[in-house]
Motif scaffolding. Structure first.
Motif, PDB file in Angstrom:
ATOM      1  N   ARG A  60       0.842  -1.202   0.000  1.00 37.80           N
ATOM      2  CA  ARG A  60       0.000   0.000   0.000  1.00 37.80           C
ATOM      3  C   ARG A  60       0.874   1.249   0.000  1.00 37.80           C
ATOM      4  O   ARG A  60       0.602   2.204  -0.715  1.00 37.80           O
ATOM      5  CB  ARG A  60      -0.928   0.004   1.217  1.00 37.80           C
ATOM      6  N   ASN A  61       1.938   1.218   0.806  1.00 39.46           N
ATOM      7  CA  ASN A  61       2.847   2.346   0.894  1.00 39.46           C
ATOM      8  C   ASN A  61       4.274   1.900   0.579  1.00 39.46           C
ATOM      9  O   ASN A  61       4.770   0.947   1.178  1.00 39.46           O
ATOM     10  CB  ASN A  61       2.807   2.974   2.297  1.00 39.46           C
ATOM     11  N   VAL A  62       4.916   2.610  -0.368  1.00 41.35           N
ATOM     12  CA  VAL A  62       6.288   2.314  -0.773  1.00 41.35           C
ATOM     13  C   VAL A  62       7.157   3.529  -0.477  1.00 41.35           C
ATOM     14  O   VAL A  62       6.782   4.663  -0.799  1.00 41.35           O
ATOM     15  CB  VAL A  62       6.367   1.978  -2.281  1.00 41.35           C
ATOM     16  N   LEU A  63       8.309   3.283   0.126  1.00 32.36           N
ATOM     17  CA  LEU A  63       9.285   4.338   0.380  1.00 32.36           C
ATOM     18  C   LEU A  63      10.462   4.145  -0.567  1.00 32.36           C
ATOM     19  O   LEU A  63      11.015   3.044  -0.655  1.00 32.36           O
ATOM     20  CB  LEU A  63       9.777   4.264   1.829  1.00 32.36           C
ATOM     21  N   HIS A  85       0.641   4.057  -2.839  1.00 30.17           N
ATOM     22  CA  HIS A  85       1.347   5.326  -2.982  1.00 30.17           C
ATOM     23  C   HIS A  85       2.840   5.146  -2.773  1.00 30.17           C
ATOM     24  O   HIS A  85       3.275   4.335  -1.948  1.00 30.17           O
ATOM     25  CB  HIS A  85       0.813   6.353  -1.974  1.00 30.17           C
ATOM     26  N   VAL A  86       3.627   5.907  -3.546  1.00 31.88           N
ATOM     27  CA  VAL A  86       5.082   5.945  -3.428  1.00 31.88           C
ATOM     28  C   VAL A  86       5.491   7.287  -2.838  1.00 31.88           C
ATOM     29  O   VAL A  86       5.091   8.339  -3.334  1.00 31.88           O
ATOM     30  CB  VAL A  86       5.771   5.760  -4.800  1.00 31.88           C
ATOM     31  N   TYR A  87       6.308   7.234  -1.788  1.00 31.41           N
ATOM     32  CA  TYR A  87       6.923   8.424  -1.204  1.00 31.41           C
ATOM     33  C   TYR A  87       8.409   8.346  -1.524  1.00 31.41           C
ATOM     34  O   TYR A  87       9.109   7.449  -1.048  1.00 31.41           O
ATOM     35  CB  TYR A  87       6.713   8.464   0.310  1.00 31.41           C
ATOM     36  N   THR A  88       8.873   9.269  -2.357  1.00 29.25           N
ATOM     37  CA  THR A  88      10.256   9.203  -2.816  1.00 29.25           C
ATOM     38  C   THR A  88      11.034  10.420  -2.336  1.00 29.25           C
ATOM     39  O   THR A  88      10.586  11.560  -2.465  1.00 29.25           O
ATOM     40  CB  THR A  88      10.330   9.058  -4.350  1.00 29.25           C
ATOM     41  N   PHE A  89      12.216  10.166  -1.773  1.00 25.43           N
ATOM     42  CA  PHE A  89      13.062  11.211  -1.204  1.00 25.43           C
ATOM     43  C   PHE A  89      14.312  11.398  -2.040  1.00 25.43           C
ATOM     44  O   PHE A  89      14.997  10.424  -2.372  1.00 25.43           O
ATOM     45  CB  PHE A  89      13.484  10.842   0.223  1.00 25.43           C
ATOM     46  N   GLU A  90      14.628  12.656  -2.342  1.00 24.54           N
ATOM     47  CA  GLU A  90      15.864  13.000  -3.048  1.00 24.54           C
ATOM     48  C   GLU A  90      16.604  14.072  -2.250  1.00 24.54           C
ATOM     49  O   GLU A  90      16.077  15.165  -2.029  1.00 24.54           O
ATOM     50  CB  GLU A  90      15.574  13.500  -4.463  1.00 24.54           C
ATOM     51  N   LYS A  91      17.830  13.753  -1.835  1.00 22.44           N
ATOM     52  CA  LYS A  91      18.611  14.670  -1.005  1.00 22.44           C
ATOM     53  C   LYS A  91      19.229  15.805  -1.814  1.00 22.44           C
ATOM     54  O   LYS A  91      19.461  16.897  -1.298  1.00 22.44           O
ATOM     55  CB  LYS A  91      19.697  13.872  -0.275  1.00 22.44           C
ATOM     56  N   ASN A  92      19.494  15.554  -3.098  1.00 17.90           N
ATOM     57  CA  ASN A  92      20.143  16.548  -3.953  1.00 17.90           C
ATOM     58  C   ASN A  92      19.089  17.481  -4.542  1.00 17.90           C
ATOM     59  O   ASN A  92      18.409  17.148  -5.515  1.00 17.90           O
ATOM     60  CB  ASN A  92      20.915  15.846  -5.069  1.00 17.90           C
ATOM     61  N   ASP A  93      18.970  18.692  -3.963  1.00 16.21           N
ATOM     62  CA  ASP A  93      17.915  19.604  -4.417  1.00 16.21           C
ATOM     63  C   ASP A  93      18.156  20.136  -5.821  1.00 16.21           C
ATOM     64  O   ASP A  93      17.240  20.680  -6.451  1.00 16.21           O
ATOM     65  CB  ASP A  93      17.730  20.763  -3.438  1.00 16.21           C
ATOM     66  N   GLU A  94      19.364  19.983  -6.355  1.00 17.14           N
ATOM     67  CA  GLU A  94      19.645  20.448  -7.715  1.00 17.14           C
ATOM     68  C   GLU A  94      18.944  19.592  -8.766  1.00 17.14           C
ATOM     69  O   GLU A  94      18.820  20.010  -9.921  1.00 17.14           O
ATOM     70  CB  GLU A  94      21.151  20.457  -7.968  1.00 17.14           C
ATOM     71  N   LEU A  95      18.477  18.413  -8.388  1.00 13.10           N
ATOM     72  CA  LEU A  95      17.781  17.539  -9.328  1.00 13.10           C
ATOM     73  C   LEU A  95      16.299  17.858  -9.451  1.00 13.10           C
ATOM     74  O   LEU A  95      15.635  17.396 -10.387  1.00 13.10           O
ATOM     75  CB  LEU A  95      17.943  16.067  -8.906  1.00 13.10           C
ATOM     76  N   GLU A  96      15.775  18.635  -8.530  1.00 15.53           N
ATOM     77  CA  GLU A  96      14.325  18.833  -8.480  1.00 15.53           C
ATOM     78  C   GLU A  96      13.771  19.452  -9.754  1.00 15.53           C
ATOM     79  O   GLU A  96      12.707  19.026 -10.244  1.00 15.53           O
ATOM     80  CB  GLU A  96      13.947  19.698  -7.282  1.00 15.53           C
ATOM     81  N   ASP A  97      14.449  20.444 -10.325  1.00 13.84           N
ATOM     82  CA  ASP A  97      13.940  21.117 -11.517  1.00 13.84           C
ATOM     83  C   ASP A  97      13.827  20.166 -12.701  1.00 13.84           C
ATOM     84  O   ASP A  97      12.962  20.356 -13.578  1.00 13.84           O
ATOM     85  CB  ASP A  97      14.842  22.294 -11.896  1.00 13.84           C
ATOM     86  N   PHE A  98      14.678  19.156 -12.755  1.00 15.55           N
ATOM     87  CA  PHE A  98      14.570  18.162 -13.823  1.00 15.55           C
ATOM     88  C   PHE A  98      13.509  17.116 -13.490  1.00 15.55           C
ATOM     89  O   PHE A  98      12.653  16.784 -14.321  1.00 15.55           O
ATOM     90  CB  PHE A  98      15.912  17.454 -14.041  1.00 15.55           C
ATOM     91  N   ALA A 129       3.624   3.473   8.180  1.00 15.77           N
ATOM     92  CA  ALA A 129       4.159   2.113   8.156  1.00 15.77           C
ATOM     93  C   ALA A 129       4.240   1.673   6.696  1.00 15.77           C
ATOM     94  O   ALA A 129       3.222   1.595   6.008  1.00 15.77           O
ATOM     95  CB  ALA A 129       3.275   1.172   8.953  1.00 15.77           C
ATOM     96  N   PHE A 130       5.438   1.398   6.222  1.00 14.43           N
ATOM     97  CA  PHE A 130       5.641   1.039   4.824  1.00 14.43           C
ATOM     98  C   PHE A 130       5.648  -0.481   4.645  1.00 14.43           C
ATOM     99  O   PHE A 130       6.071  -1.234   5.527  1.00 14.43           O
ATOM    100  CB  PHE A 130       6.954   1.633   4.305  1.00 14.43           C
ATOM    101  N   ASP A 131       5.185  -0.897   3.487  1.00 11.24           N
ATOM    102  CA  ASP A 131       5.163  -2.316   3.125  1.00 11.24           C
ATOM    103  C   ASP A 131       6.364  -2.697   2.276  1.00 11.24           C
ATOM    104  O   ASP A 131       6.707  -3.872   2.167  1.00 11.24           O
ATOM    105  CB  ASP A 131       3.886  -2.630   2.336  1.00 11.24           C
ATOM    106  N   MET A 132       6.994  -1.684   1.658  1.00  9.62           N
ATOM    107  CA  MET A 132       8.112  -1.938   0.760  1.00  9.62           C
ATOM    108  C   MET A 132       8.999  -0.704   0.728  1.00  9.62           C
ATOM    109  O   MET A 132       8.505   0.429   0.768  1.00  9.62           O
ATOM    110  CB  MET A 132       7.606  -2.259  -0.652  1.00  9.62           C
ATOM    111  N   VAL A 133      10.322  -0.932   0.676  1.00 17.03           N
ATOM    112  CA  VAL A 133      11.299   0.148   0.582  1.00 17.03           C
ATOM    113  C   VAL A 133      12.238  -0.158  -0.575  1.00 17.03           C
ATOM    114  O   VAL A 133      12.698  -1.301  -0.733  1.00 17.03           O
ATOM    115  CB  VAL A 133      12.118   0.288   1.885  1.00 17.03           C
TER     116      VAL A 133
END
Length: 222
Positions: A60-63, A85-98, A129-133
């Motif tokens: 149900r929830n993917v990280l 739903h997928v919750y995706t994290f990106e630490k490099n903020d320079e990638l956000e515009d792309f 609580a995530f089901d998959m990472v």
């Protein structure tokens, strides 16, 4: 000769794997043209595998730790059942515009939340609580990301870690002082000895380790 055979096998595998959607192919091309280290994108075969793993696990929830250009997030989202739903994290903020326009312009946009920040500190604050990472972030902090992931992953949940063979550097003493290689080795050794999980390392592309959390409570709500 060995490299030639490897290239032939790679092409053979791709030819016998379901084609990626055109949108993902265009994203893959744009990633390789416009971003440094474009090969970091999951690509055709690995992307189809990620989709299929999601379809099998039915989370149900993917990280996702490490969005990069968004290719893998879109593949994960493709495999979700209704309401997933997928919750995706990106630490490099320079990638956000792309990356953000590619995610928001896709048919998967309503299934993906992209967050710019460090998943190690920020993901637990979601209280989910995530089901998959899917772990594909900074190799130097894989162990820390793994411990975070186990904290937010349900018992019986699945974690897939990318790049666990790291171009073969994990077995090459010439890379003993390379911090990314050291990070991957530490991670591989930690997982192999962890009584909280069971795992199998698969030599797909740059190495995928598929891990199942066998016990222990999650720190997040249900």
């Amino acid at each position: 000769m060995r490299n030639e055979i490897q290239e032939q096998l790679t092409a053979y595998i791709a030819a016998h794997t379901t084609a990626e959607p055109d949108y993902l192919y265009r994203l893959w091309r744009a990633t390789n043209i416009r971003l440094l280290h474009g090969r970091m994108a999951s690509g055709h075969v690995q992307g189809r595998l990620l989709k299929m793993l999601v379809q099998m696990v039915r989370p149900r929830n993917v990280l996702e730790v490490g969005t990069f250009s968004g290719y893998s997030a879109l593949c994960l989202a493709e495999g979700l059942a209704e309401g997933g739903h997928v919750y995706t994290f990106e630490k490099n903020d320079e990638l956000e515009d792309f990356t953000r326009p590619w995610i928001e312009g896709s048919t998967m946009a309503d299934r993906i939340t992209m967050i710019v920040g460090d998943a190690i500190t920020e993901a637990p604050r979601l209280g989910i609580a995530f089901d998959m990472v899917y772990l594909d972030g900074d190799k130097r902090t894989y162990c820390e990301a793994y411990e975070m992931a186990l904290g937010v992953l349900r018992p019986g949940g699945w974690l897939v870690a990318d790049n666990t063979l790291w171009d073969g550097h994990v077995c090459d003493t010439a890379y003993d002082h390379d911090q990314q290689t050291v990070g991957i080795r530490r991670f591989n050794d930690l997982v192999a000895a962890d009584p909280r999980t069971e795992q199998v390392m698969v030599p797909v592309r740059d190495g995928l380790t598929i891990i199942r959390k066998t016990g222990g409570a999650t720190t997040a709500r249900g």
